[in-house]
Write a protein that holds these residues in place. Structure first.
Motif, PDB file in Angstrom:
ATOM      1  N   ILE A 184       0.845  -1.199   0.000  1.00  0.00           N
ATOM      2  CA  ILE A 184       0.000   0.000   0.000  1.00  0.00           C
ATOM      3  C   ILE A 184       0.879   1.248   0.000  1.00  0.00           C
ATOM      4  CG2 ILE A 184      -1.689   1.334   1.337  1.00  0.00           C
ATOM      5  CD1 ILE A 184      -2.844  -1.348   2.286  1.00  0.00           C
ATOM      6  N   ASP A 185       0.689   2.107  -0.977  1.00  0.00           N
ATOM      7  CA  ASP A 185       1.447   3.350  -1.114  1.00  0.00           C
ATOM      8  C   ASP A 185       0.802   4.419  -0.236  1.00  0.00           C
ATOM      9  OD1 ASP A 185       2.809   5.621  -1.829  1.00  0.00           O
ATOM     10  OD2 ASP A 185       2.314   5.537  -3.963  1.00  0.00           O
ATOM     11  N   CYS A 186       1.443   4.703   0.892  1.00  0.00           N
ATOM     12  CA  CYS A 186       0.869   5.640   1.859  1.00  0.00           C
ATOM     13  C   CYS A 186       0.816   7.079   1.350  1.00  0.00           C
ATOM     14  CB  CYS A 186       1.664   5.589   3.165  1.00  0.00           C
ATOM     15  SG  CYS A 186       1.466   4.039   4.058  1.00  0.00           S
ATOM     16  N   THR A 187       1.576   7.394   0.323  1.00  0.00           N
ATOM     17  CA  THR A 187       1.609   8.775  -0.167  1.00  0.00           C
ATOM     18  C   THR A 187       0.328   9.168  -0.891  1.00  0.00           C
ATOM     19  OG1 THR A 187       2.658   8.194  -2.278  1.00  0.00           O
ATOM     20  CG2 THR A 187       4.119   8.643  -0.416  1.00  0.00           C
ATOM     21  N   VAL A 188      -0.497   8.189  -1.237  1.00  0.00           N
ATOM     22  CA  VAL A 188      -1.743   8.501  -1.962  1.00  0.00           C
ATOM     23  C   VAL A 188      -2.981   8.140  -1.133  1.00  0.00           C
ATOM     24  CG1 VAL A 188      -0.665   8.271  -4.225  1.00  0.00           C
ATOM     25  CG2 VAL A 188      -1.691   6.254  -3.154  1.00  0.00           C
ATOM     26  N   HIS A 189      -2.786   7.989   0.175  1.00  0.00           N
ATOM     27  CA  HIS A 189      -3.890   7.709   1.085  1.00  0.00           C
ATOM     28  C   HIS A 189      -3.790   8.638   2.284  1.00  0.00           C
ATOM     29  CE1 HIS A 189      -5.177   4.020  -0.979  1.00  0.00           C
ATOM     30  NE2 HIS A 189      -3.883   3.752  -1.150  1.00  0.00           N
ATOM     31  N   THR A 222      -5.032   8.686   6.752  1.00  0.00           N
ATOM     32  CA  THR A 222      -5.822   8.166   7.869  1.00  0.00           C
ATOM     33  C   THR A 222      -6.267   9.288   8.786  1.00  0.00           C
ATOM     34  OG1 THR A 222      -3.890   7.766   9.302  1.00  0.00           O
ATOM     35  CG2 THR A 222      -4.567   5.972   7.845  1.00  0.00           C
ATOM     36  N   PHE A 223      -5.696  10.489   8.601  1.00  0.00           N
ATOM     37  CA  PHE A 223      -6.059  11.642   9.423  1.00  0.00           C
ATOM     38  C   PHE A 223      -6.846  12.655   8.600  1.00  0.00           C
ATOM     39  CE2 PHE A 223      -4.826  15.900  11.131  1.00  0.00           C
ATOM     40  CZ  PHE A 223      -5.610  15.829  12.276  1.00  0.00           C
ATOM     41  N   ASN A 224      -7.665  13.452   9.303  1.00  0.00           N
ATOM     42  CA  ASN A 224      -8.592  14.396   8.670  1.00  0.00           C
ATOM     43  C   ASN A 224      -9.611  13.658   7.808  1.00  0.00           C
ATOM     44  OD1 ASN A 224      -8.034  16.813   9.826  1.00  0.00           O
ATOM     45  ND2 ASN A 224      -7.107  17.743   8.022  1.00  0.00           N
ATOM     46  N   ALA A 225     -10.111  12.571   8.376  1.00  0.00           N
ATOM     47  CA  ALA A 225     -11.058  11.733   7.639  1.00  0.00           C
ATOM     48  C   ALA A 225     -12.362  12.457   7.331  1.00  0.00           C
ATOM     49  CB  ALA A 225     -11.358  10.469   8.450  1.00  0.00           C
ATOM     50  N   LEU A 226     -12.684  13.494   8.119  1.00  0.00           N
ATOM     51  CA  LEU A 226     -13.940  14.212   7.921  1.00  0.00           C
ATOM     52  C   LEU A 226     -13.818  15.358   6.920  1.00  0.00           C
ATOM     53  CD1 LEU A 226     -15.041  14.344  11.676  1.00  0.00           C
ATOM     54  CD2 LEU A 226     -15.797  12.740   9.923  1.00  0.00           C
ATOM     55  N   ALA A 227     -12.581  15.633   6.484  1.00  0.00           N
ATOM     56  CA  ALA A 227     -12.355  16.720   5.532  1.00  0.00           C
ATOM     57  C   ALA A 227     -12.124  16.133   4.142  1.00  0.00           C
ATOM     58  CB  ALA A 227     -11.160  17.564   5.960  1.00  0.00           C
ATOM     59  N   GLY A 230      -6.541  11.324   0.486  1.00  0.00           N
ATOM     60  CA  GLY A 230      -5.385  10.889  -0.294  1.00  0.00           C
ATOM     61  C   GLY A 230      -4.213  11.844  -0.273  1.00  0.00           C
ATOM     62  N   ASN A 231      -4.083  12.633   0.815  1.00  0.00           N
ATOM     63  CA  ASN A 231      -3.004  13.637   0.871  1.00  0.00           C
ATOM     64  C   ASN A 231      -1.717  13.124   1.508  1.00  0.00           C
ATOM     65  OD1 ASN A 231      -3.693  13.470   3.559  1.00  0.00           O
ATOM     66  ND2 ASN A 231      -4.063  15.652   3.845  1.00  0.00           N
ATOM     67  N   GLY A 232      -1.655  11.815   1.787  1.00  0.00           N
ATOM     68  CA  GLY A 232      -0.432  11.238   2.341  1.00  0.00           C
ATOM     69  C   GLY A 232      -0.334  11.271   3.852  1.00  0.00           C
ATOM     70  N   GLN A 233      -1.376  11.736   4.539  1.00  0.00           N
ATOM     71  CA  GLN A 233      -1.340  11.809   6.002  1.00  0.00           C
ATOM     72  C   GLN A 233      -1.725  10.468   6.632  1.00  0.00           C
ATOM     73  OE1 GLN A 233      -0.479  14.480   8.124  1.00  0.00           O
ATOM     74  NE2 GLN A 233       0.413  15.294   6.237  1.00  0.00           N
ATOM     75  N   VAL A 234      -0.936   9.451   6.334  1.00  0.00           N
ATOM     76  CA  VAL A 234      -1.136   8.138   6.966  1.00  0.00           C
ATOM     77  C   VAL A 234      -0.299   8.102   8.236  1.00  0.00           C
ATOM     78  CG1 VAL A 234      -0.860   5.637   6.701  1.00  0.00           C
ATOM     79  CG2 VAL A 234      -1.602   7.018   4.763  1.00  0.00           C
TER      80      VAL A 234
END
Length: 271
Positions: free
Chosen positions: A212-217, A219-224, A229-233
């Motif tokens: 899984i390429d974390c740079t295109v996913h 996990t934070f700011n899920a409500l925004a 897909g901004n890389g904030q894993v």
């Protein structure tokens, strides 16, 4: 001559028997399905609603961060069928209702709150057994060093303190660390010093084995929606790839998220 033939047949039988035994053991390797979820002190959804959303995944263990104290974890655990629970001793950063908690299908023993230099940031540690294989489970919520150099140094010291604790136990335990790490893992473009600390003692994030390429996913700011897909894993499951293998897992995507974080999960198979 006849004795020699008998001996060769015997050795071949023993060899095949051992080889067959290894194959059987590999096919029946112990597995654990574990999730991590920062629930933002359950402000956007009740314990029962969060439990119902996670229930279809049939997890063995869920590590929560920013969980309310009291009976919240017991309530969500009862919906999930995870009736063995532990609530951490200290709320993260001294904030109200931001505990690290653990809900499990199997009994939890040897609870310990591991200090990361002080009580403001800790790891909630327990042990559990699945088919006689013992796991050490750590629910974590790390600080985020960004304000100034002093804050960065404090964060670095706390994470290093925890890594040193883990290093001493790597030969004696099967460790899984899950939760809100508050750092993006190293990637082809940029290394992360905190991620490197864990890799130095043999632990790594599950994203690598899962491809899984974390740079295109994220996990934070899920409500925004603008941050998708901004890389904030920053939520991870960590383990020792020499001892366990990630065979499935990912970031749970819902049409309407129940927290500012997304749940993450991994199915680990013991090597």
């Amino acid at each position: 001559m006849r004795i020699t033939i008998y001996l060769l047949v015997f050795l071949l039988f023993v060899s095949c028997g051992n080889k067959s035994k290894k194959i059987v053991n590999k096919e029946n390797a112990v597995q654990i399905k574990i999730a991590a979820y920062n629930v933002e002190y359950s402000k956007n959804a009740s314990s029962s609603k969060i439990g119902e959303a996670l229930k279809p995944f049939n997890f063995d263990v869920v590590c929560f961060s920013e969980a309310p104290g009291g009976d919240w974890t017991k309530e969500v655990g009862s919906v999930l069928g995870l009736n063995h629970i532990v609530v951490g001793k200290y709320s993260t950063a001294g904030h109200e209702d931001k505990y690290k908690t653990i809900a499990s299908r199997t009994p939890l023993i040897d609870f310990e709150e591991v200090l990361m230099a002080d009580t403001l940031h800790t790891a909630t540690r327990v042990k559990t057994k699945i088919d006689e294989t013992e796991f050490a489970i750590y629910a974590v919520h790390f600080p985020f060093g960004w304000r100034d150099q002093a804050h960065i140094d404090e964060t670095t010291n706390k994470i290093q303190t925890f890594v040193n604790y883990l290093r001493e136990r790597q030969n004696s335990e099967l460790a899984i660390v899950a939760g809100d790490f508050n750092f993006i893992p190293s990637n082809a473009n940029k290394a992360n010093i905190y991620h490197q600390m864990f890799m130095n003692i043999g632990l790594d994030v599950s994203w690598k084995e899962l491809g899984i390429d974390c740079t295109v996913h994220n996990t934070f700011n899920a409500l925004a929606t603008k941050d998708m897909g901004n890389g904030q894993v920053i939520d991870h499951v960590m383990y020792n790839p020499e001892k366990m293998k990630a065979v499935d897992g990912g970031i749970i995507e819902w049409e309407k998220h129940l927290s500012d974080h997304k749940p993450v999960w991994t199915l680990l198979k013991v090597n």
